[in-house]
Design a protein around this motif. Structure first.
Motif, PDB file in Angstrom:
ATOM      1  N   ASP A  57       1.036  -1.299  -0.066  1.00 14.08           N
ATOM      2  CA  ASP A  57       0.006  -0.165  -0.076  1.00 14.08           C
ATOM      3  C   ASP A  57       0.915   1.272  -0.014  1.00 14.08           C
ATOM      4  N   ASN A  58       0.608   2.217  -0.860  1.00 14.96           N
ATOM      5  CA  ASN A  58       1.432   3.501  -0.876  1.00 14.96           C
ATOM      6  C   ASN A  58       2.836   3.447  -1.469  1.00 14.96           C
ATOM      7  N   GLY A  59       2.928   2.057  -2.137  1.00  8.51           N
ATOM      8  CA  GLY A  59       4.429   1.902  -2.677  1.00  8.51           C
ATOM      9  C   GLY A  59       4.217   2.567  -4.023  1.00  8.51           C
ATOM     10  N   ILE A  60       5.630   2.721  -4.464  1.00  6.15           N
ATOM     11  CA  ILE A  60       5.711   3.666  -5.708  1.00  6.15           C
ATOM     12  C   ILE A  60       6.332   2.735  -6.799  1.00  6.15           C
ATOM     13  N   ILE A  61       6.057   3.660  -8.107  1.00  8.47           N
ATOM     14  CA  ILE A  61       6.656   2.899  -9.351  1.00  8.47           C
ATOM     15  C   ILE A  61       7.734   3.982  -9.799  1.00  8.47           C
ATOM     16  N   ILE A  62       8.608   3.581 -10.196  1.00 10.42           N
ATOM     17  CA  ILE A  62       9.596   4.914 -11.066  1.00 10.42           C
ATOM     18  C   ILE A  62       9.953   4.262 -12.378  1.00 10.42           C
ATOM     19  N   PHE A  63       9.802   5.068 -13.277  1.00  9.41           N
ATOM     20  CA  PHE A  63      10.002   4.499 -14.701  1.00  9.41           C
ATOM     21  C   PHE A  63      10.219   5.674 -15.823  1.00  9.41           C
ATOM     22  N   ASP A  64      11.071   5.327 -16.607  1.00  9.86           N
ATOM     23  CA  ASP A  64      11.180   6.421 -17.681  1.00  9.86           C
ATOM     24  C   ASP A  64      10.767   5.838 -19.027  1.00  9.86           C
ATOM     25  N   PHE A  65      10.516   6.841 -19.915  1.00  7.28           N
ATOM     26  CA  PHE A  65      10.052   6.705 -21.403  1.00  7.28           C
ATOM     27  C   PHE A  65      10.435   7.529 -22.340  1.00  7.28           C
ATOM     28  N   ILE A  66      10.566   7.304 -23.662  1.00  3.29           N
ATOM     29  CA  ILE A  66      11.032   8.049 -24.676  1.00  3.29           C
ATOM     30  C   ILE A  66      10.200   9.238 -25.008  1.00  3.29           C
ATOM     31  N   ASP A  67      10.361  10.545 -24.923  1.00  6.37           N
ATOM     32  CA  ASP A  67       9.396  11.402 -25.167  1.00  6.37           C
ATOM     33  C   ASP A  67       9.195  11.674 -26.684  1.00  6.37           C
ATOM     34  N   ALA A  68       7.999  11.270 -27.172  1.00 13.25           N
ATOM     35  CA  ALA A  68       7.635  11.160 -28.651  1.00 13.25           C
ATOM     36  C   ALA A  68       7.530  12.465 -29.264  1.00 13.25           C
ATOM     37  N   ASN A  69       7.478  13.499 -28.544  1.00 14.62           N
ATOM     38  CA  ASN A  69       7.473  14.839 -28.969  1.00 14.62           C
ATOM     39  C   ASN A  69       8.715  15.519 -29.326  1.00 14.62           C
ATOM     40  N   ARG A  70       9.795  14.757 -28.927  1.00 19.99           N
ATOM     41  CA  ARG A  70      11.210  14.986 -29.100  1.00 19.99           C
ATOM     42  C   ARG A  70      11.973  14.101 -29.895  1.00 19.99           C
ATOM     43  N   PHE A  71      11.643  13.036 -29.812  1.00 20.61           N
ATOM     44  CA  PHE A  71      12.439  11.881 -30.290  1.00 20.61           C
ATOM     45  C   PHE A  71      12.032  11.499 -31.930  1.00 20.61           C
ATOM     46  N   ILE A  72      10.659  11.669 -32.081  1.00 15.55           N
ATOM     47  CA  ILE A  72      10.285  11.378 -33.321  1.00 15.55           C
ATOM     48  C   ILE A  72      10.725  12.791 -34.542  1.00 15.55           C
ATOM     49  N   PRO A  73      10.605  14.049 -34.146  1.00 11.60           N
ATOM     50  CA  PRO A  73      11.453  15.060 -34.942  1.00 11.60           C
ATOM     51  C   PRO A  73      12.941  14.791 -35.159  1.00 11.60           C
ATOM     52  N   PHE A  74      13.570  14.200 -33.995  1.00 14.91           N
ATOM     53  CA  PHE A  74      15.195  13.936 -34.169  1.00 14.91           C
ATOM     54  C   PHE A  74      15.343  12.741 -35.024  1.00 14.91           C
ATOM     55  N   THR A  75      14.547  11.750 -34.990  1.00 13.33           N
ATOM     56  CA  THR A  75      15.040  10.807 -35.944  1.00 13.33           C
ATOM     57  C   THR A  75      14.623  11.374 -37.341  1.00 13.33           C
ATOM     58  N   LYS A  76      13.696  12.167 -37.502  1.00  8.96           N
ATOM     59  CA  LYS A  76      13.801  12.742 -38.972  1.00  8.96           C
ATOM     60  C   LYS A  76      14.645  13.534 -39.416  1.00  8.96           C
ATOM     61  N   GLU A  77      15.205  14.379 -38.650  1.00  8.98           N
ATOM     62  CA  GLU A  77      16.563  15.130 -38.598  1.00  8.98           C
ATOM     63  C   GLU A  77      17.731  14.270 -38.705  1.00  8.98           C
ATOM     64  N   ASN A  78      17.794  13.174 -38.157  1.00 10.62           N
ATOM     65  CA  ASN A  78      19.224  12.154 -38.037  1.00 10.62           C
ATOM     66  C   ASN A  78      18.791  10.847 -38.393  1.00 10.62           C
ATOM     67  N   PRO A  79      18.855  10.553 -39.770  1.00  9.74           N
ATOM     68  CA  PRO A  79      18.183   9.280 -40.276  1.00  9.74           C
ATOM     69  C   PRO A  79      19.267   8.309 -39.944  1.00  9.74           C
ATOM     70  N   LEU A  80      20.518   8.701 -39.667  1.00 11.77           N
ATOM     71  CA  LEU A  80      21.564   7.602 -39.411  1.00 11.77           C
ATOM     72  C   LEU A  80      22.147   7.936 -37.980  1.00 11.77           C
ATOM     73  N   ILE A  81      21.990   7.196 -36.996  1.00 10.30           N
ATOM     74  CA  ILE A  81      22.654   7.417 -35.644  1.00 10.30           C
ATOM     75  C   ILE A  81      23.825   6.571 -35.369  1.00 10.30           C
ATOM     76  N   VAL A  82      24.906   6.960 -35.255  1.00  4.30           N
ATOM     77  CA  VAL A  82      26.190   6.071 -34.906  1.00  4.30           C
ATOM     78  C   VAL A  82      26.469   6.201 -33.458  1.00  4.30           C
ATOM     79  N   HIS A  83      26.656   5.217 -32.771  1.00  5.07           N
ATOM     80  CA  HIS A  83      27.233   5.171 -31.383  1.00  5.07           C
ATOM     81  C   HIS A  83      28.496   4.322 -31.501  1.00  5.07           C
ATOM     82  N   GLU A  84      29.433   4.866 -31.065  1.00  2.25           N
ATOM     83  CA  GLU A  84      30.836   4.154 -30.944  1.00  2.25           C
ATOM     84  C   GLU A  84      31.208   3.958 -29.452  1.00  2.25           C
ATOM     85  N   ALA A  85      32.031   2.550 -29.112  1.00  2.00           N
ATOM     86  CA  ALA A  85      32.264   2.508 -27.735  1.00  2.00           C
ATOM     87  C   ALA A  85      33.548   1.518 -27.867  1.00  2.00           C
TER      88      ALA A  85
END
Ligand code: SAM
Length: 248
Positions: free
Chosen positions: A131-159
């Protein structure tokens, strides 16, 4: 569901993400939120290869992990022999004990593709909380990520991990034919030796991104009250982190 978390991909994921994600910072951020809300028993869903688990274990916290992928759990158990991990699906699970705090990080909510997936997940979280327990979670914000993918069709990560150079080339396509805000993600994973790329694995998955308003409404309908919303940049994504309390 992605094959990113199965077989050989689980080990590649583990190697690459340890360089993308600062797990010490990640742990400090989420643990602060848990402590602010007096969470002493913690369940992490999508516990992956056990990088946060390691920090919870080091601090002797009452922690359990749950993940869908056996291969991710195998690596998590090797890393944390004294922690408990259960194979399970966040959309439908019931553990033997109730928790003060349930955590879902690393944008694992992106795999909740249908509204039914979301509703069943919030329902399962509700049933596994005190009772009164909490959840903590994240999610990708559609309003920012969809335009980002349109402007950056190839995303490179190096490690670089254990002296091996890795490269991931990702393409994101918005699929407006699907219900909800969905993205089709294809990624090629390479090792790079003497400037030569060698393909390790290909991954294709369909993921969902959310607007803040729809998450607020899903939570309301599942009897959770939002106590905090945090706008947070993670290594490649603008996300929101939500802290919500079970209403009884
Ligand atoms: C992006 S990884 C994040 C792992 C970890 N939290 C991290 O930050 O490194 C997503 C994880 O969620 C798990 N997962 C995906 N769908 C799931 C489901 N329905 N139930 C439980 N775990 C799931 C995957 O197996 C994977 O380990």
């Amino acid at each position: 569901m992605a094959n990113l978390y199965d077989g050989k991909m689980a080990a590649i994921y583990d190697a690459m993400y340890q360089t993308f994600v600062d797990y010490d910072e990640e742990y400090a951020f989420y643990n602060n939120l848990i402590q602010e809300n007096n969470g002493s028993s913690i369940l992490e869903i999508g516990s992956g290869t056990g990088n946060l688990a390691k920090r919870f274990a080091k601090n002797n916290q009452n922690y359990q992990g749950l993940d869908y992928s056996d291969d991710m759990i195998t690596i998590a158990r090797e890393r944390n022999p004294n922690s408990s991990f259960t194979q399970g699906d966040m959309r439908d699970f019931k553990l033997n004990t109730l928790f003060d705090a349930i955590l879902i990080t690393g944008r694992s909510t992106s795999y909740l593709i249908t509204n039914d997936d979301i509703n069943r997940t919030f329902d399962s979280l509700y049933k596994n909380l005190n009772d009164n327990g909490i959840i903590i979670f994240d999610f990708i914000d559609a309003n920012r990520f969809i335009p980002f993918t349109k402007e950056n069709p190839l995303i490179v990560h190096e490690a670089v991990y254990e002296n091996v150079n890795y490269r991931r080339e990702s393409h994101w396509n918005t699929n407006t034919a699907l219900e909800n805000f969905m993205l089709e993600w294809s990624a090629n994973y390479f090792t790079v030796i003497n400037d030569k790329k060698e393909l390790l694995e290909k991954d294709f998955s369909t993921v969902r991104v959310f607007t803040l308003n729809e998450i607020e409404l899903f939570l309301y309908l599942s009897n959770f009250e939002i106590i905090k919303t945090i706008d947070r940049k993670t290594y490649a994504y603008d996300t929101y982190v939500i802290i919500a309390r079970k209403k009884v």
